[in-house]
Design a protein around this motif. Structure first.
Motif, mmCIF file in Angstrom:
data_model
loop_
_atom_site.group_PDB
_atom_site.id
_atom_site.type_symbol
_atom_site.label_atom_id
_atom_site.label_comp_id
_atom_site.label_asym_id
_atom_site.label_seq_id
_atom_site.Cartn_x
_atom_site.Cartn_y
_atom_site.Cartn_z
ATOM 1 N N VAL A 73 0.816 -1.226 0.000
ATOM 2 C CA VAL A 73 0.000 0.000 0.000
ATOM 3 C C VAL A 73 0.843 1.267 0.000
ATOM 4 C CG1 VAL A 73 -2.118 -0.903 1.014
ATOM 5 C CG2 VAL A 73 -0.306 -0.080 2.513
ATOM 6 N N LEU A 74 2.137 1.129 0.375
ATOM 7 C CA LEU A 74 2.987 2.314 0.384
ATOM 8 C C LEU A 74 3.446 2.688 -1.022
ATOM 9 C CD1 LEU A 74 5.097 1.610 3.561
ATOM 10 C CD2 LEU A 74 3.251 3.228 3.301
ATOM 11 N N GLN A 75 3.222 1.772 -1.964
ATOM 12 C CA GLN A 75 3.590 2.083 -3.337
ATOM 13 C C GLN A 75 2.530 2.998 -3.944
ATOM 14 O OE1 GLN A 75 3.881 -1.643 -5.310
ATOM 15 N NE2 GLN A 75 5.464 -2.372 -3.906
ATOM 16 N N ARG A 76 3.004 3.807 -4.868
ATOM 17 C CA ARG A 76 2.097 4.736 -5.525
ATOM 18 C C ARG A 76 0.943 4.026 -6.225
ATOM 19 N NH1 ARG A 76 6.504 8.490 -8.139
ATOM 20 N NH2 ARG A 76 7.641 8.033 -6.256
ATOM 21 N N PHE A 77 -0.212 4.562 -6.111
ATOM 22 C CA PHE A 77 -1.404 4.104 -6.828
ATOM 23 C C PHE A 77 -1.980 2.783 -6.333
ATOM 24 C CE2 PHE A 77 0.125 6.982 -10.155
ATOM 25 C CZ PHE A 77 -1.036 7.664 -10.408
ATOM 26 N N TYR A 78 -1.290 2.119 -5.384
ATOM 27 C CA TYR A 78 -1.816 0.836 -4.955
ATOM 28 C C TYR A 78 -3.144 1.048 -4.224
ATOM 29 C CZ TYR A 78 -2.325 -3.693 -2.886
ATOM 30 O OH TYR A 78 -2.813 -4.916 -2.530
ATOM 31 N N ARG A 79 -4.075 0.174 -4.497
ATOM 32 C CA ARG A 79 -5.334 0.209 -3.741
ATOM 33 C C ARG A 79 -5.575 -1.159 -3.160
ATOM 34 N NH1 ARG A 79 -7.260 3.587 -7.919
ATOM 35 N NH2 ARG A 79 -7.552 5.673 -7.118
ATOM 36 N N ALA A 80 -5.920 -1.196 -1.881
ATOM 37 C CA ALA A 80 -6.190 -2.478 -1.247
ATOM 38 C C ALA A 80 -7.404 -3.119 -1.908
ATOM 39 C CB ALA A 80 -6.442 -2.269 0.241
ATOM 40 N N GLY A 140 -10.713 -4.681 -3.057
ATOM 41 C CA GLY A 140 -12.104 -4.415 -2.691
ATOM 42 C C GLY A 140 -12.384 -2.960 -2.392
ATOM 43 N N GLU A 141 -11.324 -2.123 -2.408
ATOM 44 C CA GLU A 141 -11.543 -0.720 -2.061
ATOM 45 C C GLU A 141 -11.250 0.184 -3.248
ATOM 46 O OE1 GLU A 141 -12.930 0.114 0.587
ATOM 47 O OE2 GLU A 141 -12.784 -1.759 1.680
ATOM 48 N N ALA A 142 -11.295 -0.398 -4.433
ATOM 49 C CA ALA A 142 -10.874 0.341 -5.623
ATOM 50 C C ALA A 142 -11.672 1.624 -5.840
ATOM 51 C CB ALA A 142 -10.994 -0.559 -6.850
ATOM 52 N N GLN A 143 -12.865 1.659 -5.320
ATOM 53 C CA GLN A 143 -13.684 2.830 -5.593
ATOM 54 C C GLN A 143 -13.473 3.972 -4.609
ATOM 55 O OE1 GLN A 143 -15.136 2.876 -8.551
ATOM 56 N NE2 GLN A 143 -14.253 0.823 -8.672
ATOM 57 N N ARG A 144 -12.706 3.687 -3.545
ATOM 58 C CA ARG A 144 -12.476 4.785 -2.592
ATOM 59 C C ARG A 144 -11.506 5.786 -3.202
ATOM 60 N NH1 ARG A 144 -14.457 4.032 3.079
ATOM 61 N NH2 ARG A 144 -15.204 1.905 3.077
ATOM 62 N N PRO A 145 -11.900 7.055 -3.275
ATOM 63 C CA PRO A 145 -11.028 8.011 -3.958
ATOM 64 C C PRO A 145 -9.796 8.370 -3.121
ATOM 65 C CG PRO A 145 -12.937 9.120 -3.042
ATOM 66 C CD PRO A 145 -13.124 7.660 -2.771
ATOM 67 N N GLY A 146 -8.703 8.666 -3.809
ATOM 68 C CA GLY A 146 -7.537 9.236 -3.147
ATOM 69 C C GLY A 146 -6.652 8.287 -2.383
ATOM 70 N N PHE A 147 -7.074 7.040 -2.197
ATOM 71 C CA PHE A 147 -6.307 6.114 -1.377
ATOM 72 C C PHE A 147 -4.948 5.805 -1.988
ATOM 73 C CE2 PHE A 147 -5.270 1.964 0.437
ATOM 74 C CZ PHE A 147 -5.415 2.258 1.772
ATOM 75 N N GLY A 148 -4.932 5.741 -3.323
ATOM 76 C CA GLY A 148 -3.727 5.323 -4.018
ATOM 77 C C GLY A 148 -2.519 6.201 -3.766
ATOM 78 N N LEU A 149 -2.703 7.525 -3.682
ATOM 79 C CA LEU A 149 -1.550 8.417 -3.567
ATOM 80 C C LEU A 149 -1.314 8.916 -2.153
ATOM 81 C CD1 LEU A 149 -2.011 10.346 -6.884
ATOM 82 C CD2 LEU A 149 -0.094 8.887 -6.280
ATOM 83 N N GLY A 150 -2.342 8.883 -1.331
ATOM 84 C CA GLY A 150 -2.242 9.421 0.029
ATOM 85 C C GLY A 150 -1.099 8.823 0.818
#
Lengths: 455, 225
Positions: free
Chosen positions: A402-409, A411-421
């Motif tokens: 999850v610390l990598q850029r753009f990774y989304r856990a 089942g949570e692909a639709q949550r916005p902003g998680f990938g870069l935060g």
């Protein structure tokens, strides 16, 4: 391979390379030094032996002279004759020379230049071998010549000299052979290292340089290069992931914008509907926000900005975050709890740390079921800030990812902003030399920021 | 009428800025490069300048430094396509008063210019701000909605003050976060939504349209009824 075979088999290029190798030069230098030592040592032995043997000959000659001088003058010719007879094996030579230079008795010729008491070396001639010669004057005024054969001494010294030269030669040859052999081994490993490096440079990042396991200098270099290649491989793999993710995350909204515009053109209508325009602006905003976030991460990762650094009061910092996000938690029906030791302080950029912790708290609120805990305390001498939620959490394998850029856990692909935060959090903490640890809390996720003791 | 100098080399952007400022009652002068902009700024009085960061002839940073060296303290809004962490610091250090990153929403640009003019004292700050049914007294720290007092916590008071000052304009979440909370990062859309939502619930009256409108993909606007 034996050294001689190796030398025979070596090409001119190889010989040149061996000649310039450090190992070869070291071995030759050591061999040369050893040979010089041997020459000095042998020379000393040679000189001392030669001097000692000559001194002994002189001593013997002096004793003989002493005995002859003790004889009565009239018996001197007989005494010399007896001495000659006694030394039939030819080791000693005697002669009695009259004052006018005439040889009265003896088995050696006269030596007119020889002064009494003087001892000289005489080369081999007809009737005698090489010898040590001395002269004494008898009471009658006649001169007694006494000689001692030095063939044995010369032979011994010659053998000594030959032995020394052979030893020197052996040392030099051995130095050359050992140097060549060692250089060949080292060059072969350097050659392997070059070959693998070239292949890595061509893009074969899966390749590694072989090590002998002895932990020598070449092994150490190989290990460093292998570690570096591993890092490059990992970074490239991340770049690939990022590139793919950018393609997905940026292309998707851009494609939607393009499709909508094309639809409008095909239908021959203008974009009159406010919803359509809002959708277009919304999609473009997503692209711009992600682009801005990417630039921000790149900037944080590329620079060592210390201008905003100062003393940060941890409880105040966390208080601000909780004040900021309290209403958000409350609206989601989540209890945001803060426990912070009021005395804690750290050195850092307050605004950037606020951003990092805000991101963690924002994430925790997003995923929590009922509660989020924010906590600051000293653990093992280190200031430690923990953000924990009671949500579904993620697996241990995913914690790293999850610390990598753009990774989304999952089942949570639709949550916005998680990938870069989390990438931004990671970049900010990395800049501070703080560590971020993510681990499953069962339930939830525990994010721990640790400030190293020496900071 | 406030006079604004727009120094921008891209004609489309310059025209968009000019149009927006004129629509909001400002007088606008245009300069297409740094040297022309500096000459204009030195020769006549302006209430504010919008300045592109990268210009032909004279760079935006050098221009603002040249202005400050000549003791011309007109407020400057720097507009740049460069990212906003270090560049913002460089722009502010050179003498700029605010920093806006391209692409930007034109109403936000106008809001920033007006905020700069207000801060510079070109117009005296009001003790009371009114918009529609809302009245805010900045000295007494009170809010009246249709004449009825409304108690607001500090941050909500600041948020409402900001919205009132820019009533009728669409303001991005990022701009609101920067100006009200004073932080320069993206806090996520939800955070501002929640704070706006709370304020909205306190301001809204049954049977009336909401005071604060959501502009999809852009931000919020305090409606002027």
């Amino acid at each position: 391979m034996r050294s001689s075979e190796f030398l025979r088999g070596a090409s001119g290029d190889n010989v040149r390379r061996i000649g310039t190798s450090i190992t070869f030069r070291l071995a030759v230098m050591l061999g040369g030094l050893f040979a010089i030592g041997l020459i000095v040592f042998g020379g000393l032995i040679y000189a001392m032996t030669s001097r000692e043997l000559t001194a002994r000959s002189d001593q013997i000659l002096r004793q003989e002279a002493h005995l002859l001088l003790a004889e009565p003058a009239e018996r001197l010719p007989d005494a010399i004759r007896e001495e000659i007879a006694r030394n039939m094996h030819g080791l000693n030579y005697f002669a009695l020379v009259a004052a006018d230079g005439e040889l009265l008795q003896g088995n050696i010729p006269t030596f007119p230049g020889l002064k009494p008491g003087q001892a000289v070396d005489v080369d081999e001639a007809a009737g005698h071998g090489p010898m040590r010669l001395t002269a004494v004057t008898a009471a009658t005024g006649e001169t007694i010549l006494l000689g001692r054969d030095t063939s044995e001494i010369h032979y011994l010294l010659h053998r000594l000299l030959v032995g020394m030269l052979l030893a020197c030669l052996s040392v030099i040859v051995a130095g050359l052979l050992v140097g060549s052999f060692l250089s060949h081994g080292l060059l072969r490993r350097v050659h392997d290292l070059q070959m693998v490096s070239r292949r890595i440079a061509l893009g074969h990042f899966e390749m590694r340089i072989a090590t002998t396991g002895r932990g020598d200098e070449v092994d150490q270099i190989a290990a460093s290069i292998n570690a570096m290649v591993e890092d490059i491989e990992r970074i490239l793999s991340q770049v690939k992931t990022v590139t793919d993710s950018i393609a997905h995350d940026l292309r998707t909204p851009l494609t939607r914008v393009r499709n909508r515009l094309e639809d409008a053109r095909a239908a021959g209508t203008e974009l009159r509907s406010e919803d359509s325009i809002d959708d277009l602006i919304g999609d473009l905003s997503i692209v711009l926000d992600r682009f801005a976030a990417l630039l921000r991460i790149a900037e944080l990762e590329a620079t060592e900005r210390r201008a905003g650094f100062g003393t940060v009061h941890v409880a105040d910092l966390l208080g601000t975050v909780c004040e900021l996000y309290g209403p958000l938690a409350e609206d989601d029906g989540i209890l945001l709890e803060l426990h912070a030791d009021n005395t804690l302080e750290l050195q850092g950029d307050g605004n950037l740390l606020l951003e990092a912790i805000s991101n963690l708290v924002d994430n925790a609120i997003k995923f929590a079921r009922r509660r989020v805990w924010v906590d600051a305390r000293v653990i093992a001498g280190c200031v430690t800030i923990t953000v924990k939620d009671d949500g579904p959490g993620i697996s241990e394998e995913e914690c790293e990812a999850v610390l990598q850029r753009f990774y989304r856990a999952g089942g949570e692909a639709q949550r916005p902003g998680f990938g870069l935060g989390l990438s931004i959090v990671s970049a900010i903490l990395h800049m501070h030399h703080f560590t971020l640890d993510l681990r499953p809390g069962r339930p939830g996720l525990i994010a721990t920021i640790t400030v190293p003791r020496d900071l | 009428m406030p006079r604004i100098l727009v120094i921008e080399d891209d004609s489309a952007t310059a025209m968009a800025i000019e149009k927006q400022l004129r629509c909001n009652g400002h007088e606008v002068e245009l300069a297409a490069n740094g040297l022309a902009g500096l000459a204009l700024a030195c020769d006549s009085h302006f209430d504010a300048i919008t300045l592109d960061r990268m210009l032909p002839g004279l760079d935006g940073l050098a221009l603002v430094e040249a202005l400050r060296e000549r003791s011309i303290d007109v407020p400057v809004l720097m507009i740049s396509a460069l990212s906003d962490v270090d560049e913002r610091i460089a722009g502010i250090r050179a003498g700029g008063d605010d920093y806006l990153v391209k692409p930007f929403s034109p109403p936000e640009m106008v809001a920033r210019v007006e905020a700069l003019i207000r801060r510079s004292g070109a117009s005296t700050p009001d003790a009371v701000i009114r918009s529609g049914v809302i009245e805010m007294n900045l000295v007494r720290r009170t809010v009246l909605v249709e004449g009825k007092p409304l108690r607001l916590p500090t941050m909500e008071f600041k948020l409402l003050e900001f919205l009132l000052r820019h009533a009728g304009r669409t303001l991005s979440r990022k701009f609101i976060f920067e100006q009200v909370w004073g932080y320069y990062f993206d806090p996520g859309a939800n955070l501002i939504n929640v704070h706006i939502g709370r304020l909205r619930r306190k301001l809204d009256r049954p049977g009336h349209l909401p005071c604060i409108a959501t502009v999809k993909g852009e931000g919020y606007r305090l409606e002027v009824f």
